[in-house]
Design an enzyme around this catalytic site. Structure first.
Site: not given
Length: 340
Positions: A159-160, A179, A212, A240, A264, A269, A301
């Site tokens: 979706k992103i 992908d 992901p 990530r 981000d 982190e 983030h």
């Protein structure tokens, strides 16, 4: 007077900016306790007496922690995030703890932030602002490039990634993608070509990471792939931190093997992002190297932090809990198929 549910909820890693959204979504139905502490093996005991815990992406829901939660009576875990790499789902399944996430809270928020990182790096906005505050109006170090006609490689077209693709097409970019689950219909509709990962690295002027974190994507971007990239490449990571080998990225930046890196997320982190560590600076030499590099832009983030996204996260969190309360399975429940 409305009767409260007997379900008691402990919300770990509660942030001041999200609590009003959670309170509104709760509608005064459940007994909630908010704590700023992260879920760890040391803080798991705080869940004693609670049926449900809610955790965020920086919380530790490893096997050891889940076993402790089970002993303390926790039956349900709802994540206030889409990613679930921080929870050991197989252990949760074995222990009979039900888990659900927020799979889609605002792809636009994340995608727009990725593009903001790119624009800020390309047009040297941070440096420009610093110079102007010192009354330095020289343009000598502020030259960027047109996005029009550049090739943007998007790794991960969920979706992103799809929203990123649409935005970059709006800038007049050529978009290619990689992908493991290529969406051929989307590619045909928007004239996007799916290519192999090495080909994407060779062709792209800009690389956007939106996958992901899995065993397959861990350290996906490493020194070998960097060698295939153009020296002028910009890499933007809103996925990530561990999708890239950060140490090898730093070396590539130092030696001008890549031009810029916007993130981000950060590989280490946990216990850093979302907290004010200005008076208790961590001894993290890798992070310090990133901070010191002039061609790196780091945000903590924050891509998800929009009113729309926080509203969706809160509402979906309580939707998941409502379903469990009513002995129904929420559509966001993470099933065994995801852990095979």
């Amino acid at each position: 007077m409305k009767k409260k549910s007997t379900m008691k909820i402990l919300i770990y890693s509660a942030k001041d900016f999200e609590i009003p959204f959670l309170e509104k979504a709760n509608k005064d139905v459940y007994q909630i306790k908010y704590i700023p502490e992260r879920l760890t093996s040391e803080t798991a005991m705080l869940a004693l007496g609670f049926n449900v815990v809610s955790i965020f992406s920086s919380d530790d829901a490893s096997s050891k922690v889940l076993e402790l939660l089970k002993d303390f009576g926790v039956k349900y875990i709802t994540l206030r995030s889409a990613g679930y790499d921080n929870i050991h789902l197989k252990t949760a399944q074995k222990l009979g703890i039900k888990v659900a996430n927020v799979p889609e809270y605002s792809p636009n928020a994340i995608a727009e932030h990725a593009v903001a990182l790119l624009l800020a790096l390309n047009r040297k906005l941070v440096l420009s602002n610093e110079q102007v505050t010192s009354y330095n109006f020289s343009l000598s170090d502020l030259v960027g490039f047109d996005l029009n006609n550049k090739t943007v490689g998007i790794i991960g077209t969920g979706k992103i990634g799809k929203v990123i693709a649409k935005i970059m097409l709006g800038f007049g970019c050529k978009v290619i993608a990689q992908d493991i689950n290529a969406d051929k219909g989307f590619a045909k509709q928007y004239d996007i070509e799916y290519v192999t990962l090495p080909n994407l690295c060779e062709q792209s002027d800009i690389i956007m990471l939106s996958v992901p974190l899995t065993s397959e994507t861990h350290y996906m971007i490493d020194a070998d792939l960097i060698q295939l990239m153009k020296r002028e490449v910009f890499i933007i990571n809103i996925a990530r931190g561990a999708v890239v080998n950060t140490s090898e990225i730093v070396e590539a930046l130092k030696w001008n093997r890549i031009t810029a890196y916007g993130i981000d997320v950060y590989e280490y982190e946990q216990s850093l992002f979302f907290y004010d560590r200005s008076k208790d600076k961590p001894n993290d030499t890798l992070l310090q190297q990133l901070i010191d590099l002039p061609n790196v832009l780091i945000t903590p983030h924050q891509a998800f932090a929009t009113k729309e996204a926080l509203t969706n996260i809160a509402e979906t969190t309580f939707y998941n809990i409502d379903c469990w309360q009513q002995n129904r399975t929420p559509e966001n429940e993470l099933s065994m198929e995801l852990v095979r």
